[in-house]
Scaffold this motif. Structure first.
Motif, PDB file in Angstrom:
ATOM      1  N   ASP A  56      34.989  16.856  73.690  1.00  0.00           N
ATOM      2  CA  ASP A  56      34.204  18.089  73.612  1.00  0.00           C
ATOM      3  C   ASP A  56      33.659  18.264  72.206  1.00  0.00           C
ATOM      4  OD1 ASP A  56      34.688  18.799  76.232  1.00  0.00           O
ATOM      5  OD2 ASP A  56      36.451  20.004  75.744  1.00  0.00           O
ATOM      6  N   TRP A  57      32.503  18.903  72.105  1.00  0.00           N
ATOM      7  CA  TRP A  57      31.985  19.252  70.794  1.00  0.00           C
ATOM      8  C   TRP A  57      32.805  20.401  70.243  1.00  0.00           C
ATOM      9  CZ3 TRP A  57      26.640  18.853  73.248  1.00  0.00           C
ATOM     10  CH2 TRP A  57      26.022  17.656  72.871  1.00  0.00           C
ATOM     11  N   ARG A  59      22.532  11.910  79.534  1.00  0.00           N
ATOM     12  CA  ARG A  59      23.436  12.852  78.877  1.00  0.00           C
ATOM     13  C   ARG A  59      24.273  12.159  77.807  1.00  0.00           C
ATOM     14  NH1 ARG A  59      23.705  14.713  84.340  1.00  0.00           N
ATOM     15  NH2 ARG A  59      25.647  13.552  84.653  1.00  0.00           N
ATOM     16  N   MET A  60      24.709  10.940  78.091  1.00  0.00           N
ATOM     17  CA  MET A  60      25.497  10.201  77.093  1.00  0.00           C
ATOM     18  C   MET A  60      24.658   9.910  75.855  1.00  0.00           C
ATOM     19  SD  MET A  60      27.890   7.512  79.264  1.00  0.00           S
ATOM     20  CE  MET A  60      26.535   6.430  79.558  1.00  0.00           C
ATOM     21  N   GLN A  93      23.375  10.640  84.075  1.00  0.00           N
ATOM     22  CA  GLN A  93      24.602  10.506  83.282  1.00  0.00           C
ATOM     23  C   GLN A  93      24.326   9.722  82.008  1.00  0.00           C
ATOM     24  OE1 GLN A  93      27.519  11.874  83.352  1.00  0.00           O
ATOM     25  NE2 GLN A  93      28.374  10.646  81.700  1.00  0.00           N
ATOM     26  N   LEU A 129      22.576  13.834  69.450  1.00  0.00           N
ATOM     27  CA  LEU A 129      22.862  15.153  68.883  1.00  0.00           C
ATOM     28  C   LEU A 129      24.080  15.106  67.959  1.00  0.00           C
ATOM     29  CD1 LEU A 129      22.161  17.422  71.975  1.00  0.00           C
ATOM     30  CD2 LEU A 129      20.810  17.286  69.866  1.00  0.00           C
ATOM     31  N   ASP A 130      25.064  14.305  68.328  1.00  0.00           N
ATOM     32  CA  ASP A 130      26.229  14.146  67.449  1.00  0.00           C
ATOM     33  C   ASP A 130      25.800  13.647  66.078  1.00  0.00           C
ATOM     34  OD1 ASP A 130      28.319  15.042  69.013  1.00  0.00           O
ATOM     35  OD2 ASP A 130      28.855  13.048  69.767  1.00  0.00           O
ATOM     36  N   CYS A 164      15.490  13.869  70.262  1.00  0.00           N
ATOM     37  CA  CYS A 164      16.465  13.046  70.992  1.00  0.00           C
ATOM     38  C   CYS A 164      15.958  12.727  72.401  1.00  0.00           C
ATOM     39  CB  CYS A 164      17.821  13.754  71.067  1.00  0.00           C
ATOM     40  SG  CYS A 164      18.704  13.834  69.485  1.00  0.00           S
ATOM     41  N   VAL A 205      32.212   9.919  72.986  1.00  0.00           N
ATOM     42  CA  VAL A 205      31.263  10.626  73.845  1.00  0.00           C
ATOM     43  C   VAL A 205      31.976  11.422  74.929  1.00  0.00           C
ATOM     44  CG1 VAL A 205      29.374   8.994  73.454  1.00  0.00           C
ATOM     45  CG2 VAL A 205      30.895   8.665  75.399  1.00  0.00           C
ATOM     46  N   ARG A 222      23.928  13.067  73.968  1.00  0.00           N
ATOM     47  CA  ARG A 222      25.161  13.476  73.276  1.00  0.00           C
ATOM     48  C   ARG A 222      25.307  12.717  71.962  1.00  0.00           C
ATOM     49  NH1 ARG A 222      30.557  15.601  74.102  1.00  0.00           N
ATOM     50  NH2 ARG A 222      31.575  15.150  72.132  1.00  0.00           N
ATOM     51  N   GLU A 223      25.140  11.411  72.027  1.00  0.00           N
ATOM     52  CA  GLU A 223      25.276  10.590  70.825  1.00  0.00           C
ATOM     53  C   GLU A 223      24.211  10.950  69.790  1.00  0.00           C
ATOM     54  OE1 GLU A 223      24.269   6.152  70.319  1.00  0.00           O
ATOM     55  OE2 GLU A 223      26.408   6.264  70.810  1.00  0.00           O
TER      56      GLU A 223
END
Length: 184
Positions: A102-103, A169-170, A166, A176-177, A125, A99, A173-174
C-alpha cells in the motif's frame, strides 16, 4: 439553407467543442484535429440521414465517438506485442514485490486529484503506457465504458482486458511511486 451552408455553420459552431472532446479522448492534438476533420467529412457524406431528432452537436459527437473507437481499434491492432519482463523474471515471479504494498499517504495530504502537479504527473504516467495498454485503460477508466463494450470494440476477450488493466495499474503504480510519492 443548403447542405453546404449548414455544414459550414456547423464547422464554425462545433469545431471547438468537438476538438476539446477529441483531444480528451486521444491525448494527441494532431490526431484530435484529424479526427474532427473526419467527423465533418462523415457528416457531409451522411447529412441526408440526419433527421434533426437530436441537436447537431449530439449527432456530431456520436460520429466523433465512433471515429475515436475506430482510431483506437486500428492502433491497438497495429502495436507490437508488449513484453512483461520489466515486472516478472523468467520464472514468472515478481521482480519487485513493492508494487503489492500500500502507498503510505499521510492524512494531511490534500486530495490528490485536486492537486494540479499530481494530475500532471498522472497524465505523464498514462501517456508513458504502451498504447496497447493505454487504449483499453482510457476507454474503461476515462471514457467509463463497460468492460463488455471495451472488449467488443477492441475485439479482445474479457480476460485479456482484465489482464491489460491490471498491467496498466502496475505500471502506473510504479511510475507514480518514482515520479510522485518518492518526491514527497
Amino acid at each position: 439553407m443548403t447542405k453546404n451552408e449548414v455544414l459550414k455553420s456547423w464547422v464554425e459552431q462545433y469545431s471547438g467543442p468537438l476538438l476539446k472532446r477529441a483531444a480528451y479522448l486521444l491525448s494527441d492534438k494532431v490526431e484530435a484535429e484529424d479526427i474532427v476533420q473526419d467527423v465533418f467529412l462523415a457528416a457531409f457524406s451522411s447529412y441526408d440521414s440526419f433527421e434533426g431528432k437530436s441537436q447537431p452537436l449530439t449527432w456530431l459527437t456520436a460520429i466523433l465517438n465512433r471515429k475515436a473507437a475506430d482510431f483506437y481499434r486500428k492502433k491497438y491492432k497495429s502495436d507490437p506485442e508488449i513484453r512483461l519482463d520489466h515486472f516478472f523474471d523468467e520464472t514468472g515471479s515478481w521482480k519487485n514485490d513493492g508494487v503489492l504494498n500500500d502507498w503510505n499517504i499521510s492524512e494531511k495530504e490534500p486530495e490528490l486529484l485536486d492537486n494540479n502537479d499530481f494530475n500532471k504527473t498522472l497524465e505523464d504516467c498514462i501517456e508513458d503506457l504502451p498504447s496497447r495498454w493505454k487504449i483499453p485503460m482510457k476507454m474503461y477508466y476515462l471514457q467509463e465504458k463497460k468492460a463488455p463494450e471495451v472488449s467488443q470494440e477492441l475485439k479482445i476477450s474479457a480476460t485479456n482486458l482484465w489482464k491489460i488493466l491490471q498491467r496498466c495499474r502496475m505500471q502506473l503504480r510504479e511510475c507514480l511511486d518514482s515520479n510522485w510519492f518518492t518526491n514527497l
